[in-house]
Design a protein around this motif. Structure first.
Motif, PDB file in Angstrom:
ATOM      1  N   HIS A 141      83.054  23.657  50.370  1.00  0.00           N
ATOM      2  CA  HIS A 141      83.335  22.333  50.957  1.00  0.00           C
ATOM      3  C   HIS A 141      83.103  22.341  52.472  1.00  0.00           C
ATOM      4  CE1 HIS A 141      85.050  20.228  47.547  1.00  0.00           C
ATOM      5  NE2 HIS A 141      85.838  21.241  47.260  1.00  0.00           N
ATOM      6  N   LEU A 142      83.486  23.469  53.100  1.00  0.00           N
ATOM      7  CA  LEU A 142      83.455  23.541  54.567  1.00  0.00           C
ATOM      8  C   LEU A 142      82.042  23.404  55.128  1.00  0.00           C
ATOM      9  CD1 LEU A 142      85.927  26.551  55.106  1.00  0.00           C
ATOM     10  CD2 LEU A 142      86.441  24.113  54.974  1.00  0.00           C
ATOM     11  N   LYS A 143      81.044  23.724  54.286  1.00  0.00           N
ATOM     12  CA  LYS A 143      79.664  23.730  54.774  1.00  0.00           C
ATOM     13  C   LYS A 143      78.827  22.589  54.183  1.00  0.00           C
ATOM     14  CE  LYS A 143      80.170  27.606  56.986  1.00  0.00           C
ATOM     15  NZ  LYS A 143      80.045  27.789  58.375  1.00  0.00           N
ATOM     16  N   ALA A 144      79.457  21.697  53.426  1.00  0.00           N
ATOM     17  CA  ALA A 144      78.693  20.621  52.765  1.00  0.00           C
ATOM     18  C   ALA A 144      77.865  19.824  53.771  1.00  0.00           C
ATOM     19  CB  ALA A 144      79.645  19.702  52.006  1.00  0.00           C
ATOM     20  N   ASP A 145      78.451  19.585  54.950  1.00  0.00           N
ATOM     21  CA  ASP A 145      77.744  18.736  55.913  1.00  0.00           C
ATOM     22  C   ASP A 145      76.582  19.448  56.618  1.00  0.00           C
ATOM     23  OD1 ASP A 145      79.238  20.392  57.500  1.00  0.00           O
ATOM     24  OD2 ASP A 145      80.269  18.793  58.608  1.00  0.00           O
ATOM     25  N   THR A 146      76.337  20.707  56.281  1.00  0.00           N
ATOM     26  CA  THR A 146      75.142  21.365  56.834  1.00  0.00           C
ATOM     27  C   THR A 146      73.901  21.031  56.003  1.00  0.00           C
ATOM     28  OG1 THR A 146      75.467  23.379  55.526  1.00  0.00           O
ATOM     29  CG2 THR A 146      76.490  23.336  57.714  1.00  0.00           C
ATOM     30  N   SER A 147      74.097  20.350  54.870  1.00  0.00           N
ATOM     31  CA  SER A 147      72.941  19.966  54.042  1.00  0.00           C
ATOM     32  C   SER A 147      72.301  18.702  54.618  1.00  0.00           C
ATOM     33  CB  SER A 147      73.389  19.687  52.609  1.00  0.00           C
ATOM     34  OG  SER A 147      72.399  18.925  51.951  1.00  0.00           O
ATOM     35  N   PRO A 148      70.975  18.677  54.729  1.00  0.00           N
ATOM     36  CA  PRO A 148      70.321  17.452  55.219  1.00  0.00           C
ATOM     37  C   PRO A 148      70.476  16.295  54.227  1.00  0.00           C
ATOM     38  CG  PRO A 148      68.699  19.111  54.550  1.00  0.00           C
ATOM     39  CD  PRO A 148      70.032  19.778  54.502  1.00  0.00           C
ATOM     40  N   LEU A 149      70.937  16.603  52.999  1.00  0.00           N
ATOM     41  CA  LEU A 149      71.083  15.564  51.982  1.00  0.00           C
ATOM     42  C   LEU A 149      72.501  14.978  51.930  1.00  0.00           C
ATOM     43  CD1 LEU A 149      69.237  17.397  49.040  1.00  0.00           C
ATOM     44  CD2 LEU A 149      68.278  15.790  50.690  1.00  0.00           C
ATOM     45  N   PHE A 150      73.406  15.525  52.738  1.00  0.00           N
ATOM     46  CA  PHE A 150      74.813  15.148  52.593  1.00  0.00           C
ATOM     47  C   PHE A 150      75.065  13.676  52.943  1.00  0.00           C
ATOM     48  CE2 PHE A 150      79.413  15.406  53.941  1.00  0.00           C
ATOM     49  CZ  PHE A 150      79.894  15.556  52.663  1.00  0.00           C
ATOM     50  N   SER A 172      73.195  15.117  42.277  1.00  0.00           N
ATOM     51  CA  SER A 172      73.338  14.829  43.708  1.00  0.00           C
ATOM     52  C   SER A 172      74.224  15.891  44.378  1.00  0.00           C
ATOM     53  CB  SER A 172      73.940  13.430  43.883  1.00  0.00           C
ATOM     54  OG  SER A 172      74.581  13.315  45.108  1.00  0.00           O
ATOM     55  N   MET A 173      75.343  16.233  43.728  1.00  0.00           N
ATOM     56  CA  MET A 173      76.227  17.247  44.329  1.00  0.00           C
ATOM     57  C   MET A 173      75.534  18.606  44.391  1.00  0.00           C
ATOM     58  SD  MET A 173      79.988  18.683  43.237  1.00  0.00           S
ATOM     59  CE  MET A 173      79.403  19.573  41.797  1.00  0.00           C
ATOM     60  N   HIS A 174      74.824  18.966  43.309  1.00  0.00           N
ATOM     61  CA  HIS A 174      74.186  20.297  43.318  1.00  0.00           C
ATOM     62  C   HIS A 174      73.004  20.351  44.292  1.00  0.00           C
ATOM     63  CE1 HIS A 174      76.506  22.727  40.515  1.00  0.00           C
ATOM     64  NE2 HIS A 174      76.871  21.554  40.020  1.00  0.00           N
ATOM     65  N   ALA A 175      72.352  19.201  44.520  1.00  0.00           N
ATOM     66  CA  ALA A 175      71.273  19.177  45.525  1.00  0.00           C
ATOM     67  C   ALA A 175      71.861  19.491  46.897  1.00  0.00           C
ATOM     68  CB  ALA A 175      70.586  17.818  45.521  1.00  0.00           C
ATOM     69  N   VAL A 176      73.044  18.940  47.174  1.00  0.00           N
ATOM     70  CA  VAL A 176      73.715  19.238  48.450  1.00  0.00           C
ATOM     71  C   VAL A 176      74.100  20.719  48.497  1.00  0.00           C
ATOM     72  CG1 VAL A 176      75.825  18.834  49.805  1.00  0.00           C
ATOM     73  CG2 VAL A 176      74.544  16.898  48.869  1.00  0.00           C
ATOM     74  N   MET A 177      74.720  21.199  47.414  1.00  0.00           N
ATOM     75  CA  MET A 177      75.144  22.612  47.394  1.00  0.00           C
ATOM     76  C   MET A 177      73.955  23.539  47.657  1.00  0.00           C
ATOM     77  SD  MET A 177      77.499  22.548  44.001  1.00  0.00           S
ATOM     78  CE  MET A 177      79.279  22.379  44.021  1.00  0.00           C
ATOM     79  N   MET A 178      72.843  23.255  46.959  1.00  0.00           N
ATOM     80  CA  MET A 178      71.682  24.143  47.061  1.00  0.00           C
ATOM     81  C   MET A 178      71.034  24.094  48.444  1.00  0.00           C
ATOM     82  SD  MET A 178      69.793  23.722  43.409  1.00  0.00           S
ATOM     83  CE  MET A 178      70.726  23.638  41.878  1.00  0.00           C
TER      84      MET A 178
END
Ligand code: PMV
Length: 327
Positions: free
Chosen positions: A202-211, A247-253
């Motif tokens: 969760h702490l790094k979710a916003d590092t995804s360009p898709l978030f 959508s969630m897994h695209a962010v995770m990946m």
């Protein structure tokens, strides 16, 4: 005095991924889930003489005996006991002995921590003799750090309002378990625990360009899903459930460091599920949490046929269930 509580895991149709406030476990978006009738955790809590005499014993899935835990699970349990005392405004002059057993593999994307911490939230409030309504209990469960634990408190189909503060971020039941015969058939592809816990992810979710894009889309999906839910429109509901998981897994990946929870088996099965729907017309849809295991979402009347398609796998079939309760 011994308190025994049983609490279900839950499967999110609209997921919680990413936090607006890490300290208070406030999510970036609201989420929607169903409690699982055959995936649960039972905890027994007893008082001991002194706080330094606190202990945790865990009986894992398929295990015969309880084994004492003195590491991470013990530390999280004691930390939450302290949080519960602060929240409830009561100071415990005693320690606790906790025994926890589980009906499914832990840390494999089936919300074991949601089941565990929601059970503890209810157990601790009983032990400290403070009566909480479901809203307050869901807030306490959220403060465990496993935010989705709040969704295992109310019954049946549950909405977690993201809120803007600790008081306004809570879960409530939108419908009782028997409102709709939705079934979650969990395909156990792997019993091994995930390497990165969701709390860390969760702490790094916003590092995804898709978030940012996801947060925009998820609000629309939730609105549409609640309409599909109201009309019991399985086709629309199922398609939204799949889009949401992807959508969630695209962010995770794509977050840093990358989080790949799927295994090659997961990926092969996703293709098979889509083919089953397209070729055989079976209304079956997938969703996946933070793990390699797949949740097949359908209505109960199609379950037999779907189970026969996946007879090679270990499965756990769930209908919607009540939330945490004293037993
Ligand atoms: O509540 P946590 O910190 O265990 O995170 C749950 C995250 C997902 O299971 C991936 C999604 C969800 O909404 O349950």
């Amino acid at each position: 005095m011994k308190i025994k509580v049983k609490s279900p895991a839950n499967i999110a149709f609209i997921k919680y991924w990413g936090q607006a406030d890490h300290r208070l476990t406030l999510p970036c978006n609201s989420s929607f889930s169903m409690n699982l009738s055959n995936c649960s955790v039972t905890v027994e809590i007893e008082k001991t003489q002194s706080l330094s005499d606190s202990r945790l014993f865990i009986k894992e899935y398929e295990a015969v005996d309880y084994i004492e835990n003195t590491t991470s699970a013990y530390k999280k349990t004691m930390k939450f006991f302290k949080t519960a005392q602060d929240f409830l405004g009561k100071k415990a002059e005693f320690g606790i002995k906790v025994k926890s057993s589980i009906t499914f593999p832990r840390s494999a994307g089936i919300a074991s921590s949601a089941a565990y911490f929601s059970a503890l939230a209810l157990g601790f409030s009983k032990l400290l003799e403070v009566e909480l309504d479901k809203k307050q209990l869901s807030i306490l469960a959220r403060l465990s750090g496993s935010g989705s634990a709040c969704r295992s408190v109310p019954d049946g189909f549950v909405l977690w309002h993201k809120g803007r503060s600790s008081e306004t971020s809570f879960a409530e039941s939108l419908a009782d378990p028997d409102y709709w015969q939705i079934t979650d058939l969990v395909l156990i592809l792997s019993k091994t625990s995930k390497k990165v816990e969701s709390a860390e992810g969760h702490l790094k979710a916003d590092t995804s360009p898709l978030f940012a894009e996801r947060l925009y889309g998820v609000e629309k999906r939730l609105k549409l899903m609640l309409t599909a839910f109201k009309h019991k429109d399985l086709e629309l509901f199922g398609h939204l459930v799949e889009s949401e998981a992807l959508s969630m897994h695209a962010v995770m990946m794509s977050q840093k460091p990358n989080l790949y929870y799927w295994s090659t088996k997961t990926f092969a099965l996703l293709r098979r599920i889509t083919a089953l729907r397209q070729k055989n017309g079976l209304p079956v849809y997938f969703t996946i949490d933070a793990g390699a295991n797949i949740h097949l979402i359908t209505e109960r009347r199609f379950l037999k046929q779907i189970i026969s398609e996946f007879s090679a796998f270990l499965t756990i079939s769930n209908k919607s269930a009540k939330g945490a309760e004293v037993i």
